[in-house]
Design an enzyme around this catalytic site. Structure first.
Site, PDB file in Angstrom:
ATOM      1  N   HIS A  31       0.825  -1.223   0.000  1.00 31.46           N
ATOM      2  CA  HIS A  31       0.000   0.000   0.000  1.00 31.46           C
ATOM      3  C   HIS A  31       0.856   1.269   0.000  1.00 31.46           C
ATOM      4  CE1 HIS A  31      -4.186  -1.627   0.548  1.00 31.46           C
ATOM      5  NE2 HIS A  31      -3.469  -2.697   0.852  1.00 31.46           N
ATOM      6  N   THR A  32       2.135   1.125  -0.262  1.00 34.76           N
ATOM      7  CA  THR A  32       3.002   2.300  -0.343  1.00 34.76           C
ATOM      8  C   THR A  32       2.970   2.912  -1.739  1.00 34.76           C
ATOM      9  OG1 THR A  32       4.781   0.716  -0.713  1.00 34.76           O
ATOM     10  CG2 THR A  32       4.636   1.681   1.478  1.00 34.76           C
TER      11      THR A  32
ATOM     12  N   GLU B  39      -6.758  -0.160 -15.936  1.00 34.12           N
ATOM     13  CA  GLU B  39      -7.398  -0.756 -14.748  1.00 34.12           C
ATOM     14  C   GLU B  39      -8.136   0.305 -13.913  1.00 34.12           C
ATOM     15  OE1 GLU B  39      -5.392  -3.983 -13.149  1.00 34.12           O
ATOM     16  OE2 GLU B  39      -6.567  -4.061 -11.298  1.00 34.12           O
TER      17      GLU B  39
ATOM     18  N   SER C 118     -10.638 -16.154 -23.773  1.00 34.53           N
ATOM     19  CA  SER C 118      -9.768 -16.662 -22.711  1.00 34.53           C
ATOM     20  C   SER C 118     -10.131 -18.099 -22.414  1.00 34.53           C
ATOM     21  CB  SER C 118      -9.952 -15.822 -21.434  1.00 34.53           C
ATOM     22  OG  SER C 118      -9.408 -16.510 -20.312  1.00 34.53           O
TER      23      SER C 118
ATOM     24  N   GLY D  87      -4.344 -12.063  -5.291  1.00 31.48           N
ATOM     25  CA  GLY D  87      -3.346 -11.072  -4.902  1.00 31.48           C
ATOM     26  C   GLY D  87      -2.010 -11.270  -5.604  1.00 31.48           C
TER      27      GLY D  87
ATOM     28  N   ASP E 277       1.532  -3.205  -9.558  1.00 28.26           N
ATOM     29  CA  ASP E 277       1.299  -4.462 -10.271  1.00 28.26           C
ATOM     30  C   ASP E 277       1.792  -4.414 -11.715  1.00 28.26           C
ATOM     31  OD1 ASP E 277       0.079  -5.097  -7.925  1.00 28.26           O
ATOM     32  OD2 ASP E 277      -1.967  -5.083  -8.715  1.00 28.26           O
TER      33      ASP E 277
HETATM   34  P1  ADP Z   1      -5.658 -10.355  -9.072  1.00 23.45           P
HETATM   35  O1  ADP Z   1      -5.090  -9.311  -9.978  1.00 23.45           O
HETATM   36  O2  ADP Z   1      -5.103 -10.290  -7.700  1.00 23.45           O
HETATM   37  O3  ADP Z   1      -5.572 -11.728  -9.628  1.00 23.45           O
HETATM   38  P2  ADP Z   1      -8.048  -8.894  -9.676  1.00 23.45           P
HETATM   39  O4  ADP Z   1      -9.417  -8.903  -9.080  1.00 23.45           O
HETATM   40  O5  ADP Z   1      -7.318  -7.617  -9.727  1.00 23.45           O
HETATM   41  O6  ADP Z   1      -7.203 -10.025  -8.916  1.00 23.45           O
HETATM   42  O7  ADP Z   1      -8.111  -9.427 -11.166  1.00 23.45           O
HETATM   43  C1  ADP Z   1      -8.774 -10.641 -11.473  1.00 23.45           C
HETATM   44  C2  ADP Z   1      -9.681 -10.455 -12.684  1.00 23.45           C
HETATM   45  O8  ADP Z   1      -8.873 -10.249 -13.869  1.00 23.45           O
HETATM   46  C3  ADP Z   1     -10.515 -11.670 -12.989  1.00 23.45           C
HETATM   47  O9  ADP Z   1     -11.710 -11.661 -12.250  1.00 23.45           O
HETATM   48  C4  ADP Z   1     -10.778 -11.488 -14.483  1.00 23.45           C
HETATM   49  O10 ADP Z   1     -11.822 -10.561 -14.694  1.00 23.45           O
HETATM   50  C5  ADP Z   1      -9.491 -10.862 -14.980  1.00 23.45           C
HETATM   51  N1  ADP Z   1      -8.559 -11.868 -15.501  1.00 23.45           N
HETATM   52  C6  ADP Z   1      -7.268 -12.067 -15.102  1.00 23.45           C
HETATM   53  N2  ADP Z   1      -6.680 -13.053 -15.811  1.00 23.45           N
HETATM   54  C7  ADP Z   1      -7.601 -13.504 -16.687  1.00 23.45           C
HETATM   55  C8  ADP Z   1      -7.618 -14.534 -17.685  1.00 23.45           C
HETATM   56  N3  ADP Z   1      -6.567 -15.296 -17.921  1.00 23.45           N
HETATM   57  N4  ADP Z   1      -8.772 -14.709 -18.376  1.00 23.45           N
HETATM   58  C9  ADP Z   1      -9.834 -13.950 -18.150  1.00 23.45           C
HETATM   59  N5  ADP Z   1      -9.887 -12.979 -17.230  1.00 23.45           N
HETATM   60  C10 ADP Z   1      -8.809 -12.747 -16.494  1.00 23.45           C
HETATM   61 MG    MG Z   2      -5.284  -7.222  -9.763  1.00 24.42          MG
END
Ligand code: ADP
Ligand code: MG
Length: 379
Positions: free
Chosen positions: A34-35, A157, A67, A121, A169
């Site tokens: 969170h920095t 994002e 996907s 995460g 990220d």
């Molecule tokens: P994190 O980044 O920690 O994994 P997030 O909530 O920020 O969690 O991002 C997850 C979301 O990103 C998923 O719910 C989906 O909408 C999208 N996503 C990530 N990778 C894929 C993938 N390979 N195919 C489809 N959607 C994806």
């Molecule tokens: Mg994410």
């Protein structure tokens, strides 16, 4: 293997060979939580687990994406934020953010396959954005230097998807290097590639996915951001980055609100821990970063209040099993823990955490060791 899956998905959906494959990794943040949105310091490294985009050309102004995790393909033209929703918004967001930055984005057909766990995460969202962004930049021959790419993916994002995340990220997924941790100044975007060759020292990082259900993540994240902004406002600085560890006591004495005081204390001490960790890694003293990792966890648990029971239990159990240090990694409210261990202790620590979870009645965790992999690249 995951590259094959992406190429196969492309063939199946579009009946043609992709023009190329682009990979971008998930990430683990070693320390500095969170920095980033406080314009401070972070120290992520790239996971070996990656998202691969198989990409081929399409007529100008037309994009289609599928996907392996989702049914059906999503097609879109030029859109504004809100135009595409659901998972494909991460891809449409990249196209939009590139246009918004003045680039002429080539039309494309895209197939995605990933081995980054979603919503744990480990930043599957940035891996998705970064793989697509790197592909479109390469295919279109766009003039977008690597150091400016994370901010474009972040806008996808923040503005298009609507998730108020910092620059950590996307910077990690795009700029990390194999065998290195990325020391990033989130104000200047300056980076240093810090040696992080765990195997050479007989060490490993064990990542333990708590598999705890994520709850209220967006709301709590927004609330933490607000408290930090409030703290900076009360202290008359542009961002909490500007409060040094030496000035912390004075700063805290000027804040009446107990919650804001704790949030500020986490950020200021966490920035200092990142700097100390970098010093130790530069000196080749990887084992000695353990106590800083654990102190970071305590600060996230008690001052920033972003951990959950499952995560705390994984940290405590890993430490009891001899880990040099352990902490939650990622935004919080579930997600993963990392533990710095001797490489030959991975099974013992994993077994202990599994047993502790079973005793507590929690969903079983998933654990694996990781090394620092490469950032986004054409395969
Ligand atoms: P994190 O980044 O920690 O994994 P997030 O909530 O920020 O969690 O991002 C997850 C979301 O990103 C998923 O719910 C989906 O909408 C999208 N996503 C990530 N990778 C894929 C993938 N390979 N195919 C489809 N959607 C994806
Ligand atoms: Mg994410």
């Amino acid at each position: 293997m995951i590259a094959d899956a992406a190429a196969e998905a492309f063939r199946k959906e579009y009946g043609a060979e992709p023009a190329g494959l682009w990979a971008a990794p998930g990430r683990v943040n070693l320390i500095g939580e969170h920095t980033d949105y406080n314009e401070g310091f972070v120290l992520p490294f790239a996971l070996p687990q990656r998202t691969v985009a198989a990409v081929g050309p399409a007529p100008a102004g037309e994009w289609t994406v599928c996907s392996t995790f989702e049914d059906g393909a999503v097609s879109f033209g030029r859109t504004e934020p809100g135009g595409v929703t659901g998972w494909a918004a991460y891809v449409a967001g990249v196209v939009w953010a590139l246009h918004d930055a003045g680039h002429e984005v080539p039309g494309a057909r895209i197939a995605i396959a990933s081995e980054v766990p979603l919503g744990s995460g480990l930043s599957s969202s940035a891996a998705l954005e970064s793989s697509v962004l790197t592909a479109l930049v390469d295919l279109g021959g766009l003039d977008l230097p690597v150091e400016r790419r994370p901010a474009v993916a972040q806008r996808a994002e923040n503005v298009y998807v609507g998730a108020p995340t910092g620059i950590l990220d996307q910077s990690a997924s795009i700029r990390c290097q194999e065998g290195r941790a990325l020391f990033l100044d989130c104000r200047s975007y300056e980076v240093e590639q810090v040696p992080f060759d765990l195997a050479a020292e007989g060490l490993a990082i064990l990542v333990i996915n708590s598999n705890a259900p994520h709850q209220h993540v967006d709301g709590e994240y927004g609330a933490r951001r607000k408290s930090c902004e409030e703290g900076a406002r009360l202290l008359g600085v542009p961002a909490l980055r500007d409060i040094s560890g030496d000035g912390l006591d004075d700063a805290l004495a000027r804040i009446d609100d107990e919650v804001v005081r704790r949030r500020v204390r986490h950020i200021v001490t966490e920035d200092d821990r990142v700097l100390e960790t970098v010093e130790l890694l530069r000196a080749g003293r990887t084992r000695d970063i353990g106590p800083l990792l654990t102190a970071s966890h305590v600060s996230m648990r008690d001052d920033f209040e972003i951990t959950v029971e499952q995560v705390d239990l994984a940290v405590d159990t890993a430490l009891a099993e001899g880990a040099y240090g352990a902490r939650m990694t990622g935004g919080g409210f579930g997600g993963c823990v990392l533990a710095l261990i001797d490489a030959d202790r991975a099974e013992a620590v994993t077994a202990a955490v599994e047993q502790a979870y079973a005793q507590a009645g929690f969903t079983a965790p998933t654990a694996w060791t990781v090394t620092a992999g490469p950032g986004a690249t054409r395969l």
